[in-house]
Design a protein around this motif. Sequence first.
Motif, mmCIF file in Angstrom:
data_model
loop_
_atom_site.group_PDB
_atom_site.id
_atom_site.type_symbol
_atom_site.label_atom_id
_atom_site.label_comp_id
_atom_site.label_asym_id
_atom_site.label_seq_id
_atom_site.Cartn_x
_atom_site.Cartn_y
_atom_site.Cartn_z
ATOM 1 N N SER A 99 16.641 -8.371 9.019
ATOM 2 C CA SER A 99 16.612 -9.505 8.349
ATOM 3 C C SER A 99 16.920 -9.127 7.045
ATOM 4 N N SER A 100 16.103 -8.233 6.542
ATOM 5 C CA SER A 100 16.067 -8.025 5.010
ATOM 6 C C SER A 100 15.430 -6.545 4.809
ATOM 7 N N THR A 101 15.740 -6.016 3.626
ATOM 8 C CA THR A 101 15.155 -4.731 3.260
ATOM 9 C C THR A 101 13.498 -4.886 3.095
ATOM 10 N N CYS A 102 13.122 -6.127 2.768
ATOM 11 C CA CYS A 102 11.648 -6.550 2.639
ATOM 12 C C CYS A 102 11.124 -6.376 4.038
ATOM 13 N N GLU A 103 11.752 -6.938 4.997
ATOM 14 C CA GLU A 103 11.163 -6.537 6.510
ATOM 15 C C GLU A 103 11.216 -5.148 6.966
ATOM 16 N N MET A 104 12.138 -4.146 6.181
ATOM 17 C CA MET A 104 11.930 -3.027 6.386
ATOM 18 C C MET A 104 10.786 -2.017 5.680
ATOM 19 N N VAL A 105 10.699 -2.576 4.631
ATOM 20 C CA VAL A 105 9.528 -2.049 3.868
ATOM 21 C C VAL A 105 8.201 -2.155 4.529
ATOM 22 N N TYR A 106 8.055 -3.619 5.075
ATOM 23 C CA TYR A 106 6.936 -3.912 5.920
ATOM 24 C C TYR A 106 6.714 -2.923 7.004
ATOM 25 N N THR A 107 8.030 -2.685 7.730
ATOM 26 C CA THR A 107 7.813 -1.690 8.808
ATOM 27 C C THR A 107 7.553 -0.466 8.404
ATOM 28 N N LEU A 108 8.113 0.168 7.460
ATOM 29 C CA LEU A 108 7.761 1.635 6.729
ATOM 30 C C LEU A 108 6.314 1.687 6.547
ATOM 31 N N ILE A 109 5.573 0.528 5.945
ATOM 32 C CA ILE A 109 4.349 0.530 5.539
ATOM 33 C C ILE A 109 3.342 0.575 6.975
ATOM 34 N N ASP A 110 4.054 0.091 7.687
ATOM 35 C CA ASP A 110 3.529 -0.185 9.267
ATOM 36 C C ASP A 110 3.553 1.112 9.791
ATOM 37 N N SER A 111 4.560 1.830 9.892
ATOM 38 C CA SER A 111 4.652 3.013 10.534
ATOM 39 C C SER A 111 4.028 4.056 9.993
ATOM 40 N N LEU A 112 3.820 4.012 8.548
ATOM 41 C CA LEU A 112 2.647 5.055 7.849
ATOM 42 C C LEU A 112 1.373 4.708 8.294
ATOM 43 N N GLY A 113 1.033 3.683 8.990
ATOM 44 C CA GLY A 113 -0.432 3.301 9.138
ATOM 45 C C GLY A 113 -1.180 2.831 8.037
ATOM 46 N N ASP A 114 -0.540 1.941 7.275
ATOM 47 C CA ASP A 114 -1.017 1.565 6.140
ATOM 48 C C ASP A 114 -1.120 -0.135 5.829
ATOM 49 N N CYS A 115 -0.992 -0.851 7.032
ATOM 50 C CA CYS A 115 -1.170 -2.130 7.025
ATOM 51 C C CYS A 115 -2.434 -2.419 6.253
ATOM 52 N N ASP A 116 -3.299 -1.834 6.142
ATOM 53 C CA ASP A 116 -4.731 -2.321 5.365
ATOM 54 C C ASP A 116 -4.470 -2.369 3.901
ATOM 55 N N LEU A 117 -3.385 -1.605 3.647
ATOM 56 C CA LEU A 117 -3.158 -1.545 2.142
ATOM 57 C C LEU A 117 -2.405 -2.951 1.694
ATOM 58 N N ILE A 118 -1.757 -3.532 2.653
ATOM 59 C CA ILE A 118 -0.940 -4.915 2.107
ATOM 60 C C ILE A 118 -1.909 -5.800 1.395
ATOM 61 N N ASP A 119 -1.931 -5.987 0.301
ATOM 62 C CA ASP A 119 -2.562 -7.043 -0.221
ATOM 63 C C ASP A 119 -1.589 -8.285 -0.572
ATOM 64 N N GLN A 120 -2.122 -9.175 -1.351
ATOM 65 C CA GLN A 120 -1.588 -10.381 -1.994
ATOM 66 C C GLN A 120 -0.195 -10.292 -2.499
ATOM 67 N N ASN A 121 -0.217 -9.255 -3.517
ATOM 68 C CA ASN A 121 1.028 -9.019 -4.317
ATOM 69 C C ASN A 121 2.079 -8.514 -3.214
ATOM 70 N N ILE A 122 1.618 -7.446 -2.547
ATOM 71 C CA ILE A 122 2.804 -6.763 -1.771
ATOM 72 C C ILE A 122 3.361 -7.883 -0.624
ATOM 73 N N ALA A 123 2.201 -8.780 -0.090
ATOM 74 C CA ALA A 123 2.842 -9.691 0.757
ATOM 75 C C ALA A 123 3.672 -10.955 0.215
ATOM 76 N N ASN A 124 3.403 -11.298 -1.046
ATOM 77 C CA ASN A 124 4.340 -12.208 -1.638
ATOM 78 C C ASN A 124 5.421 -11.510 -2.029
ATOM 79 N N CYS A 125 5.672 -10.115 -2.363
ATOM 80 C CA CYS A 125 7.001 -9.576 -2.666
ATOM 81 C C CYS A 125 7.772 -9.536 -1.431
#
Length: 194
Positions: free
Chosen positions: A138-164
Motif C-alpha cells: 500500500s505504501s513505502t511505510c508499510e514496507m519499512v514496517y515489514t523491513l523492521i519486522d524482517s530484521l526481527g526488531d519489532c520491539d524497537l517500534i516506539d510511538q515516534n516510529i509508529a506515528n510516522c
Amino acid sequence: MNFEQIDALKKLLSSPKRIAIVPHKNPDGDAIGSTLALSHYLSKKGHKTNVLSPNDFPKFLKWMPGANGILNFERHNSEVKKYIEEADLIFTLDFNDFGRVGQMAESLENAKAQFIMVDHHQQPSDYAQITYSDVSMSSTCEMVYTLIDSLGDCDLIDQNIANCIYTGIMTDTGSFKFKATTSRDTPGCGRSYG
Ligand SMILES: [Mn+2]
C-alpha cells in the motif's frame, strides 16, 4: 524482503554506519513518514542518520517526530552534498529512479555509498545493491514496517516510529480506502525469532 536481502541488510547494519535517507522530490506523507520512521529505527540501532530531501515538504507534515531535522537540498545545499558524499549507506524511499530527485540526482550518482531502495512503484531502476521493490504494498511505510519486522526488531517500534508509519499508510491509502489496503497479519511481530 527475501532471505538473501535480509541477510545482506543485516550484514550492512552489523556495525555503526553513516546513513543518508532520501525521499523523492515534493515529498508526500508516505515519503516523509517512511524516511523519518526508518531514521528513528536506524538511530536506535546505533547508526548516524540524516534525512535529506530534494526540496521542502508541506506544512501539514511538519508536526511529525524528527521533521525539524530534515535537511533539504535546495536550502542546505552544501550540507546535503557533504552528507551524501560521506555516507556509507544511502536508503532511497518511495521512489525508484534518480529522475525523481531533481537536481539532487547528480550527487546520488556520484556517491560512493551502497544503495538500498525501498519502494512500491513499478519498474525500478537498477542503481541499488539491495532493491526491495513490491508493487503490492500500500505504501513505502508499510514496507519499512515489514523491513523492521524482517530484521526481527519489532520491539524497537516506539510511538515516534509508529506515528510516522501510520501517517504514510493513511495518506497513501486515502485513509484505508484504496485497493492496496490489506489487513495483512504480521508474520513476526510479537513472536520470537530464532
Ligand atoms: Mn508511496
